[in-house]
Scaffold this motif. Structure first.
Motif, short mmCIF file in Angstrom:
data_model
loop_
_atom_site.label_atom_id
_atom_site.label_comp_id
_atom_site.label_asym_id
_atom_site.label_seq_id
_atom_site.Cartn_x
_atom_site.Cartn_y
_atom_site.Cartn_z
N PHE A 140 -5.78 7.10 -3.78
CA PHE A 140 -4.51 7.60 -3.57
C PHE A 140 -3.95 8.78 -4.84
CE2 PHE A 140 -3.26 3.66 -1.06
CZ PHE A 140 -3.84 4.15 0.18
N THR A 141 -4.11 9.93 -4.51
CA THR A 141 -3.79 10.81 -5.39
C THR A 141 -2.03 10.97 -5.72
OG1 THR A 141 -3.50 12.71 -3.79
CG2 THR A 141 -5.66 12.25 -4.89
N GLY A 142 -1.58 10.41 -4.70
CA GLY A 142 0.23 10.31 -5.21
C GLY A 142 0.69 11.68 -5.03
N THR A 164 0.84 -1.29 -0.02
CA THR A 164 0.03 -0.03 -0.10
C THR A 164 0.73 1.24 0.04
OG1 THR A 164 -1.73 -1.11 1.27
CG2 THR A 164 -1.93 0.99 1.29
N GLU A 221 -6.30 1.62 6.83
CA GLU A 221 -6.46 0.43 6.30
C GLU A 221 -6.94 -0.84 7.50
OE1 GLU A 221 -2.58 -0.50 4.30
OE2 GLU A 221 -1.97 1.79 4.86
N GLY A 230 0.45 7.00 -6.35
CA GLY A 230 -0.99 7.23 -6.63
C GLY A 230 -1.62 6.10 -7.23
N TYR A 267 0.27 4.49 -2.31
CA TYR A 267 0.34 5.58 -1.85
C TYR A 267 1.08 6.95 -2.21
CZ TYR A 267 0.55 9.46 2.14
OH TYR A 267 0.43 10.52 2.53
N TRP A 306 -7.36 2.84 -5.29
CA TRP A 306 -7.24 2.85 -3.93
C TRP A 306 -7.60 3.89 -3.38
CZ3 TRP A 306 -4.46 -1.11 -0.61
CH2 TRP A 306 -4.24 -2.33 -1.48
N GLU A 340 1.81 15.77 4.57
CA GLU A 340 1.58 15.77 3.12
C GLU A 340 1.94 17.03 2.38
OE1 GLU A 340 -2.30 14.24 2.42
OE2 GLU A 340 -1.77 11.96 2.76
N THR A 396 -2.79 6.87 6.18
CA THR A 396 -3.80 6.13 5.49
C THR A 396 -4.67 5.38 6.53
OG1 THR A 396 -2.43 4.17 5.36
CG2 THR A 396 -2.27 5.58 3.44
#
Length: 282
Positions: free
Chosen positions: A52-54, A39, A109, A46, A43, A50, A275, A107
């Protein structure tokens, strides 16, 4: 005159190369190491499936295990490492004073065991077994052993796979993901591996553990005799196309590992703040 023209052309080419190299060098703000197929990799890179924009400004460097990524970070080859919380804290303990975890969940999960879609009876047995060991305290004791050092870790043996046997429980894993699965000599250890051994005993079956690259674990289920995967797997709709997940047994998250002297994230209290720094947001 020809010599002058040639000299000018050489100079132009040289300058172009310098600019091209500089542009390439400046393409990424950071390099982040991840364990391949996890994951954490999705992550950072991106992934729409999932959610995730990355990070377009970050170069993602996959490794076969988190320890190699951490070593490259200490050697100055990458800036940070992103990996699951529990393995992250194990790595910090093994590199005491050299690295630290930014203790903020990036995240949310759930870990679950993946079962062959053609074995609904096994899925039901796994869920019944999980409920039982949670109710009688066995599961909590296993967690305490690996997270709090309460109990001796002796490792789990694997039988040799025999396609002619019908009483073998064949489990795929990636034994480079402590504290969930790793090796002690020729034995397997970790939370998942101890649960696997207890499950096989409950089903009166012989346990076979097949160690492989993480990104092959899910696809192996249902092939070559593999009944299920136990490898710190995050539940996801894409994986559910290939396997059936048992009930979730652990809440997990990705976290950032940095060098011990790094202070960039010390004031952060949320994933958004972490981020923002990774994106170099103003």
């Amino acid at each position: 005159m020809k010599k002058v023209i040639i000299s000018v052309l050489i100079l132009v080419v040289a300058i172009s190369c310098v600019f091209a190299f500089t542009a390439c060098a400046d393409k990424y703000d950071y390099k982040i190491g991840v364990q391949s197929g996890t994951t954490g990799e999705l992550y950072v890179k991106g992934d729409a499936d999932w959610g995730f924009t990355g990070f377009s400004n970050i170069e993602c460097k996959p490794y076969s295990n988190g320890g190699l990524a951490v070593q490259d970070m200490l050697n100055g080859q990458i800036d940070f490492v992103v990996i699951d919380e529990a393995p992250a804290k194990q790595l910090v303990a093994s590199k005491e004073g050299q690295i630290k975890v930014i203790d903020i969940a990036l995240t949310q999960e759930e870990f679950a065991f993946a079962v062959d879609k053609n074995q609904p009876a096994l899925l039901a047995e796994v869920n019944e077994f999980l409920a039982a060991i949670k109710a009688n305290g066995t599961f909590e004791a296993i967690l305490d052993k690996y997270f709090n050092g309460e109990g001796e870790i002796v490792g789990v043996d694997s039988a040799t796979y025999d396609a002619n046997k019908t009483n073998q429980l064949v489990v795929a894993t990636n034994a480079a993901f402590a504290p969930f699965e790793y090796k002690i000599g020729n034995k397997f250890a970790g939370i998942d591996m101890e649960i696997a051994a207890l499950l096989a005993e409950e089903l009166n079956m012989e346990l076979v553990i097949q160690d492989m690259d993480f990104d092959a674990v899910v696809s192996s289920v249902g092939a070559n005799g593999v009944d299920m995967a136990m490898a710190g797997l995050t539940v996801n709709a894409e994986r559910e196309k290939v396997v059936n997940f048992a009930d979730a047994y652990y809440n997990a998250s990705q976290m950032l590992i940095v060098k011990a002297d790094n202070t960039q994230f010390d004031a952060c209290t949320t994933a958004a703040e972490v981020e923002a720094i990774l994106k170099k947001a103003a």
